[in-house]
Design a protein around this motif. Structure first.
Motif, PDB file in Angstrom:
ATOM      1  N   SER A 251      10.115   9.355  -4.063  1.00 17.65           N
ATOM      2  CA  SER A 251       8.542   9.242  -4.086  1.00 17.65           C
ATOM      3  C   SER A 251       7.864   8.544  -5.243  1.00 17.65           C
ATOM      4  CB  SER A 251       8.086  10.650  -3.378  1.00 17.65           C
ATOM      5  OG  SER A 251       6.758  10.419  -3.280  1.00 17.65           O
ATOM      6  N   ARG A 252       8.445   9.193  -6.452  1.00 18.82           N
ATOM      7  CA  ARG A 252       7.588   8.964  -7.368  1.00 18.82           C
ATOM      8  C   ARG A 252       7.922   7.355  -7.822  1.00 18.82           C
ATOM      9  NH1 ARG A 252       4.239   8.498 -10.865  1.00 18.82           N
ATOM     10  NH2 ARG A 252       4.804   8.508 -13.212  1.00 18.82           N
ATOM     11  N   PHE A 253       8.894   6.635  -7.877  1.00 16.62           N
ATOM     12  CA  PHE A 253       9.077   5.347  -7.955  1.00 16.62           C
ATOM     13  C   PHE A 253       8.096   4.553  -6.973  1.00 16.62           C
ATOM     14  CE2 PHE A 253      12.705   6.679 -10.427  1.00 16.62           C
ATOM     15  CZ  PHE A 253      12.570   5.710 -11.549  1.00 16.62           C
ATOM     16  N   LEU A 254       8.027   5.149  -5.563  1.00 14.92           N
ATOM     17  CA  LEU A 254       7.237   4.432  -4.647  1.00 14.92           C
ATOM     18  C   LEU A 254       5.773   4.455  -5.052  1.00 14.92           C
ATOM     19  CD1 LEU A 254       8.640   5.374  -1.291  1.00 14.92           C
ATOM     20  CD2 LEU A 254       8.819   3.457  -2.375  1.00 14.92           C
ATOM     21  N   GLU A 255       5.362   5.510  -5.752  1.00 17.93           N
ATOM     22  CA  GLU A 255       3.943   5.851  -6.452  1.00 17.93           C
ATOM     23  C   GLU A 255       3.767   5.013  -7.646  1.00 17.93           C
ATOM     24  OE1 GLU A 255       1.724   9.380  -8.968  1.00 17.93           O
ATOM     25  OE2 GLU A 255       3.355   9.876  -7.463  1.00 17.93           O
ATOM     26  N   ILE A 256       4.838   4.648  -8.438  1.00 15.93           N
ATOM     27  CA  ILE A 256       4.664   3.609  -9.431  1.00 15.93           C
ATOM     28  C   ILE A 256       4.256   2.284  -8.963  1.00 15.93           C
ATOM     29  CG2 ILE A 256       6.155   2.313 -11.265  1.00 15.93           C
ATOM     30  CD1 ILE A 256       7.465   5.083 -11.857  1.00 15.93           C
ATOM     31  N   ALA A 257       4.992   1.838  -7.826  1.00 16.90           N
ATOM     32  CA  ALA A 257       4.988   0.577  -7.013  1.00 16.90           C
ATOM     33  C   ALA A 257       3.848   0.492  -6.610  1.00 16.90           C
ATOM     34  CB  ALA A 257       5.911   0.400  -5.993  1.00 16.90           C
ATOM     35  N   ILE A 258       3.196   1.665  -5.964  1.00 14.78           N
ATOM     36  CA  ILE A 258       1.671   1.431  -5.505  1.00 14.78           C
ATOM     37  C   ILE A 258       0.601   1.278  -6.654  1.00 14.78           C
ATOM     38  CG2 ILE A 258      -0.118   3.009  -4.675  1.00 14.78           C
ATOM     39  CD1 ILE A 258       2.029   4.201  -2.656  1.00 14.78           C
ATOM     40  N   GLY A 259       0.943   1.854  -7.827  1.00 16.68           N
ATOM     41  CA  GLY A 259       0.079   1.664  -8.839  1.00 16.68           C
ATOM     42  C   GLY A 259       0.187   0.368  -9.317  1.00 16.68           C
ATOM     43  N   SER A 260       1.366  -0.362  -9.290  1.00 16.83           N
ATOM     44  CA  SER A 260       1.406  -1.781  -9.686  1.00 16.83           C
ATOM     45  C   SER A 260       0.516  -2.737  -8.764  1.00 16.83           C
ATOM     46  CB  SER A 260       2.807  -2.371  -9.581  1.00 16.83           C
ATOM     47  OG  SER A 260       3.610  -1.656 -10.595  1.00 16.83           O
ATOM     48  N   ILE A 261       0.343  -2.328  -7.455  1.00 19.32           N
ATOM     49  CA  ILE A 261      -0.231  -3.105  -6.336  1.00 19.32           C
ATOM     50  C   ILE A 261      -1.696  -3.157  -7.113  1.00 19.32           C
ATOM     51  CG2 ILE A 261      -1.069  -3.043  -4.117  1.00 19.32           C
ATOM     52  CD1 ILE A 261       1.649  -2.075  -3.391  1.00 19.32           C
ATOM     53  N   TYR A 262      -2.186  -1.966  -7.052  1.00 17.70           N
ATOM     54  CA  TYR A 262      -3.574  -1.714  -7.540  1.00 17.70           C
ATOM     55  C   TYR A 262      -3.903  -2.379  -8.777  1.00 17.70           C
ATOM     56  CZ  TYR A 262      -4.619   1.971  -3.886  1.00 17.70           C
ATOM     57  OH  TYR A 262      -4.682   2.489  -2.789  1.00 17.70           O
ATOM     58  N   GLU A 263      -3.121  -2.450  -9.848  1.00 21.69           N
ATOM     59  CA  GLU A 263      -3.303  -3.207 -11.070  1.00 21.69           C
ATOM     60  C   GLU A 263      -3.409  -4.475 -10.715  1.00 21.69           C
ATOM     61  OE1 GLU A 263      -0.634  -4.218 -15.270  1.00 21.69           O
ATOM     62  OE2 GLU A 263      -0.027  -2.504 -13.587  1.00 21.69           O
ATOM     63  N   ILE A 264      -2.762  -5.186  -9.627  1.00 26.23           N
ATOM     64  CA  ILE A 264      -2.436  -6.584  -9.376  1.00 26.23           C
ATOM     65  C   ILE A 264      -3.925  -7.083  -8.573  1.00 26.23           C
ATOM     66  CG2 ILE A 264      -1.604  -8.325  -7.936  1.00 26.23           C
ATOM     67  CD1 ILE A 264       1.213  -7.103  -8.642  1.00 26.23           C
ATOM     68  N   GLU A 265      -4.539  -6.120  -7.987  1.00 24.07           N
ATOM     69  CA  GLU A 265      -5.597  -6.570  -7.175  1.00 24.07           C
ATOM     70  C   GLU A 265      -6.687  -6.295  -8.295  1.00 24.07           C
ATOM     71  OE1 GLU A 265      -6.370  -3.785  -3.917  1.00 24.07           O
ATOM     72  OE2 GLU A 265      -4.552  -4.513  -2.796  1.00 24.07           O
ATOM     73  N   THR A 266      -6.734  -5.703  -9.159  1.00 25.04           N
ATOM     74  CA  THR A 266      -7.814  -5.635 -10.219  1.00 25.04           C
ATOM     75  C   THR A 266      -7.651  -6.973 -10.985  1.00 25.04           C
ATOM     76  OG1 THR A 266      -7.663  -3.173 -10.371  1.00 25.04           O
ATOM     77  CG2 THR A 266      -8.619  -4.406 -12.367  1.00 25.04           C
ATOM     78  N   GLN A 267      -6.502  -7.432 -11.421  1.00 23.56           N
ATOM     79  CA  GLN A 267      -6.211  -8.449 -12.085  1.00 23.56           C
ATOM     80  C   GLN A 267      -6.525  -9.755 -11.412  1.00 23.56           C
ATOM     81  OE1 GLN A 267      -2.078  -7.882 -13.480  1.00 23.56           O
ATOM     82  NE2 GLN A 267      -3.041  -6.316 -15.105  1.00 23.56           N
ATOM     83  N   LEU A 268      -6.441  -9.829 -10.135  1.00 16.66           N
ATOM     84  CA  LEU A 268      -6.728 -11.026  -9.476  1.00 16.66           C
ATOM     85  C   LEU A 268      -8.164 -11.038  -9.347  1.00 16.66           C
ATOM     86  CD1 LEU A 268      -3.971 -10.774  -6.306  1.00 16.66           C
ATOM     87  CD2 LEU A 268      -4.163 -12.517  -8.282  1.00 16.66           C
ATOM     88  N   LEU A 269      -8.783 -10.087  -9.343  1.00 13.88           N
ATOM     89  CA  LEU A 269     -10.440 -10.166  -9.148  1.00 13.88           C
ATOM     90  C   LEU A 269     -10.809 -10.729 -10.497  1.00 13.88           C
ATOM     91  CD1 LEU A 269     -11.083  -6.905  -7.267  1.00 13.88           C
ATOM     92  CD2 LEU A 269     -11.693  -9.088  -6.486  1.00 13.88           C
ATOM     93  N   ILE A 270     -10.146 -10.280 -11.527  1.00 16.45           N
ATOM     94  CA  ILE A 270     -10.405 -10.971 -12.865  1.00 16.45           C
ATOM     95  C   ILE A 270     -10.460 -12.350 -12.979  1.00 16.45           C
ATOM     96  CG2 ILE A 270     -10.096 -10.789 -15.361  1.00 16.45           C
ATOM     97  CD1 ILE A 270      -9.702  -7.706 -15.072  1.00 16.45           C
TER      98      ILE A 270
END
Length: 116
Positions: free
Chosen positions: A63-82
């Motif tokens: 579950s912890r590693f899946l949580e890290i993957a989820i964080g990366s998805i949010y990071e990517i969405e922010t960077q794509l908006l930039i």
């Protein structure tokens, strides 16, 4: 233990990573160590963390590693908006990438909730 190659979220996130590499290939050279690098690293993190999850023997670790993957998805969405703000990608490409990232996010979140 799960076989990561059998997981649809791993296959989708691997394809998503390739899409990010293609899109960032069109970014200006001045972004080589900026947004290009950040987006690529975060996109590689998603399928990599899912694969690493599969080696864990406990659901808590998984579950912890899946949580890290989820964080990366949010990071990517922010960077794509930039990237959109800076004119590096068009709205239609952003929409396509965000649709795919949202799909991976939902699948990963659902999978994670089943582990608890």
């Amino acid at each position: 233990m799960h076989r990561f190659k059998d997981l649809e979220i791993w296959r989708l996130s691997r394809k998503f990573c390739s899409d990010i590499y293609i899109v960032t290939g069109n970014f200006p050279d001045s972004e080589k160590f900026g947004l290009t690098n950040q987006l690529r690293r975060a996109s590689v993190s998603i399928p990599s963390n899912i694969a690493e999850d599969c080696s864990r023997s406990s659901n808590k670790d998984f579950s912890r590693f899946l949580e890290i993957a989820i964080g990366s998805i949010y990071e990517i969405e922010t960077q794509l908006l930039i990237a959109l703000d800076l004119g590096y990608i068009e709205q239609i490409k952003l929409d396509e990438l965000c649709f795919n990232s949202d799909r991976i996010l939902k699948m990963t979140s659902k999978f994670r909730s089943k582990l608890k």
